[in-house]
Motif scaffolding. Structure first.
Motif, PDB file in Angstrom:
ATOM      1  N   GLN A  86     -13.776   1.203  -1.908  1.00  0.00           N
ATOM      2  CA  GLN A  86     -13.296   0.548  -0.687  1.00  0.00           C
ATOM      3  C   GLN A  86     -13.797  -0.894  -0.617  1.00  0.00           C
ATOM      4  N   GLU A  87     -15.073  -1.112  -0.890  1.00  0.00           N
ATOM      5  CA  GLU A  87     -15.624  -2.474  -0.852  1.00  0.00           C
ATOM      6  C   GLU A  87     -14.946  -3.372  -1.877  1.00  0.00           C
ATOM      7  N   ALA A  91     -12.696  -4.017   6.273  1.00  0.00           N
ATOM      8  CA  ALA A  91     -13.022  -2.590   6.160  1.00  0.00           C
ATOM      9  C   ALA A  91     -11.752  -1.748   6.106  1.00  0.00           C
ATOM     10  N   ILE A  92     -10.796  -2.175   5.323  1.00  0.00           N
ATOM     11  CA  ILE A  92      -9.542  -1.441   5.147  1.00  0.00           C
ATOM     12  C   ILE A  92      -9.823  -0.231   4.258  1.00  0.00           C
ATOM     13  N   SER A  93      -9.114   0.894   4.523  1.00  0.00           N
ATOM     14  CA  SER A  93      -9.411   2.086   3.728  1.00  0.00           C
ATOM     15  C   SER A  93      -8.193   2.886   3.289  1.00  0.00           C
ATOM     16  N   THR A  94      -6.980   2.431   3.605  1.00  0.00           N
ATOM     17  CA  THR A  94      -5.806   3.200   3.190  1.00  0.00           C
ATOM     18  C   THR A  94      -4.826   2.329   2.417  1.00  0.00           C
ATOM     19  N   PHE A 107      -3.819  -1.557   3.064  1.00  0.00           N
ATOM     20  CA  PHE A 107      -4.002  -2.567   2.017  1.00  0.00           C
ATOM     21  C   PHE A 107      -2.692  -3.309   1.762  1.00  0.00           C
ATOM     22  N   GLN A 108      -1.587  -2.571   1.683  1.00  0.00           N
ATOM     23  CA  GLN A 108      -0.289  -3.208   1.452  1.00  0.00           C
ATOM     24  C   GLN A 108       0.055  -4.160   2.590  1.00  0.00           C
ATOM     25  N   SER A 109      -0.155  -3.732   3.805  1.00  0.00           N
ATOM     26  CA  SER A 109       0.145  -4.568   4.972  1.00  0.00           C
ATOM     27  C   SER A 109      -0.701  -5.836   4.981  1.00  0.00           C
ATOM     28  N   LYS A 110      -1.995  -5.677   4.736  1.00  0.00           N
ATOM     29  CA  LYS A 110      -2.896  -6.832   4.726  1.00  0.00           C
ATOM     30  C   LYS A 110      -2.557  -7.768   3.569  1.00  0.00           C
ATOM     31  N   ALA A 111      -2.221  -7.223   2.425  1.00  0.00           N
ATOM     32  CA  ALA A 111      -1.835  -8.054   1.286  1.00  0.00           C
ATOM     33  C   ALA A 111      -0.619  -8.901   1.639  1.00  0.00           C
ATOM     34  N   ASN A 112       0.392  -8.290   2.240  1.00  0.00           N
ATOM     35  CA  ASN A 112       1.588  -9.043   2.625  1.00  0.00           C
ATOM     36  C   ASN A 112       1.255 -10.178   3.591  1.00  0.00           C
ATOM     37  N   GLU A 113       0.399  -9.884   4.556  1.00  0.00           N
ATOM     38  CA  GLU A 113      -0.004 -10.899   5.541  1.00  0.00           C
ATOM     39  C   GLU A 113      -0.732 -12.069   4.872  1.00  0.00           C
ATOM     40  N   LEU A 114      -1.702 -11.764   4.040  1.00  0.00           N
ATOM     41  CA  LEU A 114      -2.500 -12.815   3.402  1.00  0.00           C
ATOM     42  C   LEU A 114      -1.697 -13.595   2.377  1.00  0.00           C
ATOM     43  N   ILE A 115      -0.828 -12.924   1.648  1.00  0.00           N
ATOM     44  CA  ILE A 115       0.015 -13.615   0.672  1.00  0.00           C
ATOM     45  C   ILE A 115       0.916 -14.615   1.385  1.00  0.00           C
ATOM     46  N   GLN A 116       1.515 -14.197   2.475  1.00  0.00           N
ATOM     47  CA  GLN A 116       2.395 -15.097   3.215  1.00  0.00           C
ATOM     48  C   GLN A 116       1.637 -16.336   3.703  1.00  0.00           C
TER      49      GLN A 116
END
Length: 166
Positions: free
Chosen positions: A42-43, A75-78, A82-91
């Motif tokens: 997770q870390e 502290a993302i764990s699913t 992770f996919q949602s956060k990746a999309n947000e940060l990539i954008q």
């Protein structure tokens, strides 16, 4: 050579590879660590995801000061999160890279510090290049964690052993 466009394309390529690693993230193995000195899965995965946001952060700040509390780990764990956060940060990072200039990349500075102690000092281009190197490095570590848990490892720069069909 236009370093802004080259850097943007490299970021897009690395982000796409990274997203593949989170498509099958093992929600039930977040506590796995291969060694007591290693981050748990997770870390490590959170660190990989955060790096996707570094270009945006670096282009919109002058430094990261650990002593000042500028860094708070995620502290993302699913897999879904992770996919949602990746999309947000990539954008955000793609927009920041699209909106920057060659002059900013070449002349503006960015530092990593621990209070008054400067850990690293680059121009913004060098800082973002370092971030892309870190992304590759830590994503490879995550691939090892996957392999040690008999999980399929996505290919990065060609097919992985799990993707080959001979």
């Amino acid at each position: 050579m236009n370093i802004k466009n080259t850097l943007l394309q490299e970021f897009k390529d690395e982000a796409a590879i990274t997203k593949r690693f989170f498509a099958n993230f093992p929600d039930d193995k977040i506590d796995y660590r291969p060694h007591e000195k290693s981050m748990n899965m997770q870390e490590l995965a959170n660190h990989v995801i955060e790096i996707l946001g570094w270009p945006d952060f670096m282009l919109n700040s002058e430094k990261l000061d650990f002593e000042a509390g500028d860094y708070v780990p995620s502290a993302i764990s699913t897999a879904a999160d992770f996919q949602s956060k990746a999309n947000e940060l990539i954008q955000k990072s793609e927009e920041a890279l699209q909106n920057t200039t060659e002059q900013v990349l070449e002349q503006d500075r960015w530092q990593m510090a621990m209070g008054d102690h400067i850990l690293a000092d680059w121009n913004k281009y060098g800082a973002i290049r370092h971030a892309l190197n870190q992304l590759t490095h830590h994503r490879a570590q995550l691939g090892v964690y996957y392999r040690l848990n008999d999980l399929k490892v996505p290919g990065s720069y060609g097919p992985s052993a799990d993707e080959q069909s001979f």
